[in-house]
Design a protein around this motif. Sequence first.
Motif, mmCIF file in Angstrom:
data_model
loop_
_atom_site.group_PDB
_atom_site.id
_atom_site.type_symbol
_atom_site.label_atom_id
_atom_site.label_comp_id
_atom_site.label_asym_id
_atom_site.label_seq_id
_atom_site.Cartn_x
_atom_site.Cartn_y
_atom_site.Cartn_z
ATOM 1 N N LYS A 97 6.273 44.712 -100.349
ATOM 2 C CA LYS A 97 5.720 45.390 -99.169
ATOM 3 C C LYS A 97 5.407 46.845 -99.502
ATOM 4 C CE LYS A 97 7.902 42.576 -95.554
ATOM 5 N NZ LYS A 97 8.845 42.562 -94.414
ATOM 6 N N GLU A 98 6.317 47.495 -100.208
ATOM 7 C CA GLU A 98 6.093 48.886 -100.609
ATOM 8 C C GLU A 98 4.903 49.001 -101.553
ATOM 9 O OE1 GLU A 98 10.760 50.457 -100.352
ATOM 10 O OE2 GLU A 98 9.794 50.166 -102.298
ATOM 11 N N ILE A 99 4.784 48.043 -102.468
ATOM 12 C CA ILE A 99 3.646 48.038 -103.401
ATOM 13 C C ILE A 99 2.335 47.932 -102.633
ATOM 14 C CG2 ILE A 99 2.465 46.623 -105.131
ATOM 15 C CD1 ILE A 99 5.229 46.066 -106.367
ATOM 16 N N ARG A 100 2.284 47.055 -101.646
ATOM 17 C CA ARG A 100 1.049 46.890 -100.872
ATOM 18 C C ARG A 100 0.677 48.185 -100.146
ATOM 19 N NH1 ARG A 100 3.294 41.524 -99.874
ATOM 20 N NH2 ARG A 100 4.036 42.123 -97.797
ATOM 21 N N VAL A 101 1.672 48.848 -99.575
ATOM 22 C CA VAL A 101 1.402 50.122 -98.903
ATOM 23 C C VAL A 101 0.923 51.166 -99.907
ATOM 24 C CG1 VAL A 101 2.454 52.039 -97.639
ATOM 25 C CG2 VAL A 101 3.007 49.684 -97.002
ATOM 26 N N ALA A 102 1.584 51.212 -101.067
ATOM 27 C CA ALA A 102 1.210 52.192 -102.094
ATOM 28 C C ALA A 102 -0.222 51.969 -102.580
ATOM 29 C CB ALA A 102 2.191 52.120 -103.266
ATOM 30 N N ILE A 103 -0.616 50.720 -102.750
ATOM 31 C CA ILE A 103 -2.000 50.426 -103.168
ATOM 32 C C ILE A 103 -2.977 50.879 -102.085
ATOM 33 C CG2 ILE A 103 -3.655 48.587 -103.671
ATOM 34 C CD1 ILE A 103 -1.304 47.023 -104.934
ATOM 35 N N ASP A 104 -2.687 50.531 -100.845
ATOM 36 C CA ASP A 104 -3.583 50.891 -99.746
ATOM 37 C C ASP A 104 -3.727 52.405 -99.600
ATOM 38 O OD1 ASP A 104 -4.172 48.271 -99.102
ATOM 39 O OD2 ASP A 104 -2.652 48.121 -97.532
ATOM 40 N N GLU A 105 -2.676 53.141 -99.988
ATOM 41 C CA GLU A 105 -2.702 54.602 -99.872
ATOM 42 C C GLU A 105 -3.083 55.277 -101.185
ATOM 43 O OE1 GLU A 105 1.135 55.692 -98.325
ATOM 44 O OE2 GLU A 105 0.710 54.842 -96.326
#
Length: 379
Positions: free
Chosen positions: A353-361
């Motif tokens: 979940k953190e990885i997905r947020v980091a990619i999106d940001e």
Amino acid sequence: MSEVLKIFDIKHKASGSRARTGTIHLPHGDVRTPVFMPVGTNATVKAMPKDFLEEIDFDIILANTYHLFLRPGPDLIKEAGGLHGFSQWKKNFLTDSGGFQVFSLSKLRKITDEGVRFQSHIDGSYHMFTPENVVQTQTKFNSDIQMQLDVCSGWGVERKEAEKALRITSDWLLRAKGEWEKQREAGYEGILFPIVQGNFFEDLRQKSAEFVSSLDMPGIAIGGLSVGEPPAEFTKYLNYTVQYLPEDKPKYVMGIGTPEYILDAVQAGIDMFDCVLPTRNARNGSYFTRRGMLSIKQERWIHDFGPVDPECNCKVCRTYSRSYLRHLFKEQEILSSILASYHNLYFLNNMLKEIRVAIDEDRFEQYRTDFLEKFHQGV
């Protein structure tokens, strides 16, 4: 069928790497990517009721065709309403082809152009897997994603063996695709992933990737990695293979489940991965933490009444102490495996979940650097 075959939407592409977020649309709901998939070999993730998996917020789990083919058998599973009716896990199932288990567990096997004849590790009975009947079996399971039968060759094999494995895998793919299309015409809604092989030979990898890409399948699996090779070779051949695959397909690498390998795979543009490691480690008293792996059996935890991982918000870390969890493990209590499995799967799912947020940001590379720096500090 072209519209049906489009199952993947890319949400955001990271700057500085191939990492991306997306959504895979499957019969039993959408899957957010990148995604880690827990392994439920016998239609159950070991020590984890399906309610726990729902609570952690998984979209998809794995089951194993070889084991379920032998027991309880595809016909009984079909009678129960497929894997979803049989297990009551109502989200998605990915099933592997059983090929890897045939090659690694069978006492006696013979691979021919027709298929593979093997001996059950349970009772010694003989069976035959072909590309067609493996698709038929997974259709009876009502798998949301099924895998083609392939020949996996390990690290260090001679080129001649790798060439033969690739030739057979490619031939089997065409037969599997034909059978899958028949099943789709008969009402089956699941999809088939082909598998890239080629071992650790660049030209064979390229040949396989280009052949698989030419068939325009819904998604693509990259096989023959994480089979005993050094980590640097894994990363090298993963990145080499990906460059020959279409960007608009979901990509799956089998058998990786540590933060280091997951982060490398995401960086290379991989969307899906699985591994038995989180739950296997859990049963052996090994917990994931932000600062690396924690062995709960160590004496230094006897009087430690803090959580396994102070930075984790799972119900195990919110409720139980290292001292108590050590006690459960030392006494071989069943609860030890349950709690450790819950924590490890929560940890990895939260990391994704953190990885997905980091990619999106657009901060994935910084996230990767920071995560690994802390993870390698040690507990």
